[in-house]
Design a protein around this motif. Structure first.
Motif, mmCIF file in Angstrom:
data_model
loop_
_atom_site.group_PDB
_atom_site.id
_atom_site.type_symbol
_atom_site.label_atom_id
_atom_site.label_comp_id
_atom_site.label_asym_id
_atom_site.label_seq_id
_atom_site.Cartn_x
_atom_site.Cartn_y
_atom_site.Cartn_z
ATOM 1 N N ASN A 2 0.814 -1.204 0.000
ATOM 2 C CA ASN A 2 0.000 0.000 0.000
ATOM 3 C C ASN A 2 0.853 1.262 0.000
ATOM 4 N N MET A 3 2.031 1.206 0.678
ATOM 5 C CA MET A 3 2.910 2.365 0.714
ATOM 6 C C MET A 3 3.476 2.673 -0.666
ATOM 7 N N LEU A 4 3.669 1.641 -1.501
ATOM 8 C CA LEU A 4 4.195 1.851 -2.840
ATOM 9 C C LEU A 4 3.166 2.501 -3.754
ATOM 10 N N LEU A 5 1.883 2.277 -3.462
ATOM 11 C CA LEU A 5 0.837 2.804 -4.330
ATOM 12 C C LEU A 5 0.795 4.325 -4.302
ATOM 13 N N GLN A 6 1.131 4.945 -3.173
ATOM 14 C CA GLN A 6 1.053 6.401 -3.080
ATOM 15 C C GLN A 6 2.110 7.094 -3.940
ATOM 16 N N PRO A 7 3.395 6.665 -3.915
ATOM 17 C CA PRO A 7 4.360 7.262 -4.847
ATOM 18 C C PRO A 7 3.991 7.004 -6.308
ATOM 19 N N LEU A 10 1.505 9.524 -7.323
ATOM 20 C CA LEU A 10 2.114 10.826 -7.575
ATOM 21 C C LEU A 10 2.751 10.869 -8.960
ATOM 22 N N LEU A 11 3.422 9.799 -9.352
ATOM 23 C CA LEU A 11 3.985 9.716 -10.701
ATOM 24 C C LEU A 11 2.878 9.775 -11.755
ATOM 25 N N SER A 12 1.768 9.126 -11.463
ATOM 26 C CA SER A 12 0.647 9.110 -12.400
ATOM 27 C C SER A 12 0.081 10.514 -12.595
ATOM 28 N N ALA A 13 0.060 11.304 -11.528
ATOM 29 C CA ALA A 13 -0.447 12.672 -11.631
ATOM 30 C C ALA A 13 0.431 13.517 -12.554
ATOM 31 N N ILE A 14 1.759 13.290 -12.513
ATOM 32 C CA ILE A 14 2.661 13.980 -13.447
ATOM 33 C C ILE A 14 2.322 13.584 -14.878
ATOM 34 N N SER A 233 0.383 20.026 -7.341
ATOM 35 C CA SER A 233 1.817 20.150 -7.596
ATOM 36 C C SER A 233 2.289 19.154 -8.646
ATOM 37 N N MET A 234 1.835 17.914 -8.544
ATOM 38 C CA MET A 234 2.278 16.904 -9.495
ATOM 39 C C MET A 234 1.713 17.150 -10.896
ATOM 40 N N VAL A 235 0.456 17.563 -10.973
ATOM 41 C CA VAL A 235 -0.130 17.881 -12.279
ATOM 42 C C VAL A 235 0.609 19.053 -12.914
ATOM 43 N N MET A 236 0.965 20.045 -12.096
ATOM 44 C CA MET A 236 1.697 21.200 -12.620
ATOM 45 C C MET A 236 3.034 20.782 -13.214
ATOM 46 N N THR A 316 11.017 17.881 -14.393
ATOM 47 C CA THR A 316 10.344 16.587 -14.490
ATOM 48 C C THR A 316 11.341 15.437 -14.383
ATOM 49 N N LEU A 317 12.472 15.558 -15.055
ATOM 50 C CA LEU A 317 13.499 14.511 -15.014
ATOM 51 C C LEU A 317 13.970 14.282 -13.583
ATOM 52 N N THR A 318 14.296 15.358 -12.887
ATOM 53 C CA THR A 318 14.772 15.205 -11.506
ATOM 54 C C THR A 318 13.649 14.749 -10.583
ATOM 55 N N SER A 319 12.400 15.089 -10.920
ATOM 56 C CA SER A 319 11.267 14.653 -10.094
ATOM 57 C C SER A 319 11.087 13.143 -10.152
ATOM 58 N N PHE A 320 11.129 12.589 -11.355
ATOM 59 C CA PHE A 320 11.006 11.139 -11.501
ATOM 60 C C PHE A 320 12.140 10.427 -10.777
ATOM 61 N N PHE A 321 13.352 10.919 -10.966
ATOM 62 C CA PHE A 321 14.504 10.282 -10.319
ATOM 63 C C PHE A 321 14.398 10.387 -8.804
#
Length: 333
Positions: A2-7, A10-14, A233-236, A316-321
């Protein structure tokens, strides 16, 4: 699991933000409107709300000092390391290689992994970081590169017959130079004043030093707005993303990314081994040092260079990493 689903969410929102723009469902510059919502509403609300969940101890201001050092350290290093590069590339590297996107990125990640109470540690770190990204990085970079911090770069530079970019020589008149310094200081102070998050931080630090707590009803009122900070924030970030269009842009982004990783390793190690706090606090601070490029860096890059797309891709690149590394560290350390 379940903890993995939240990150992952967030990636999905990007990805959703990127999809919305590139399918024409929202205008290409819609990220600017979302920036105003985040900077003026959801982010300040999230900051204040974190203070109502858990009141910080005064010794946590050491984390704020540490955050300032980590944010400002890259500026002189990058200035010296890029001294043979064109001024526009130097400005891009200095702005996007220093400072961190703590409020719009790390807050949601820490909240997802450690809960709202854990977010306060990142908030204390961001007090120092915000002092740099809200105005200092742009002003210091402009001062070192001898360009105006409140004007587009084109007004401070010219190209010779070979197309090489040069900085216009400042006036040698003492009175003119004094007026220029005053204009630079005024522009920096105005940037601080326009940053609602910075103003909120100053007020909260004063309240902390005075021993005054934020009333609980304030947190209850702001909670729905604060909860929207993660998604907005993630959508932005997704809305700002654009792929580089040539090899030179790819090279510049990769260089900025490499510098960020170098400074992240240094600051992460210092947080983990040197800070005098309990393991959980040190872990959250260490994770916060891995934050991606600052959203303010993107804003100033857009204002000075007119190139928000390239800075957006860097963000975006640094956000994913950062999100991947933060999640791994949460489960490993």
């Amino acid at each position: 699991m379940n903890m993995l689903l939240q990150p992952i969410a967030l990636l999905s929102a990007i990805a959703v933000g990127y999809w919305l723009k590139h399918t024409g469902r929202v205008p290409a510059n819609s990220y600017k409107a979302l920036q105003k919502v985040i900077f003026d509403f959801t982010l300040p609300a999230a900051i204040i709300y974190s203070f109502t969940i858990r009141h910080p101890e005064k010794n946590m201001l050491l984390i704020s000092v540490f955050g300032f050092i980590c944010a400002v350290l890259p500026l002189p290093v990058l200035f010296l390391a890029t001294r043979k590069r064109p001024v526009n590339e130097r400005f891009f590297l200095m702005l996007n290689g220093s400072g961190m996107n703590v409020g719009n990125f790390t807050f949601p990640v820490v909240q997802a992994l450690w809960g709202t109470s854990g977010m306060l540690t990142s908030v204390m770190y961001d007090i120092g970081n915000c002092l740099v990204v809200a105005a200092t990085s742009n002003s210091v970079a402009s001062m070192l590169l001898k360009i105006r911090p409140d004007k587009p770069l084109s007004e401070s530079t010219y190209r010779d017959e070979n197309g090489t970019l040069h900085v216009r020589v400042s006036s040698k008149d003492p009175d003119a130079r004094r007026l220029e310094r005053r204009a630079n200081i005024r522009a920096m102070l105005l940037s601080y004043w326009r940053s609602l998050s910075f103003v909120v931080y100053i007020i909260l630090v004063i309240m902390l030093l005075a021993g005054v707590r934020v009333p609980q009803p304030v947190g209850t009122f702001l909670k729905p707005i604060a909860d929207g900070n993660s998604l907005c924030s993630m959508v932005m970030i997704g809305l700002m993303m654009e792929l580089p269009t040539n090899a030179e842009q790819v090279k510049l982004v990769l260089q900025a990314f490499s510098w960020r990783m170098l400074f992240a390793i240094i600051c992460f190690s210092a947080a983990w081994f040197l800070l005098p706090f309990d393991p959980v606090t040190r872990k959250i601070v260490a994770v916060t040092t891995l934050s991606p490029a600052s959203i303010f860096g993107t804003y100033f890059t857009d204002r000075m260079l007119g190139d928000a797309k390239l800075a957006g891709f860097q963000l975006t690149l640094t956000s994913f990493f950062s999100l991947i590394v933060m999640t791994v560290i949460y489960f490993v350390l």
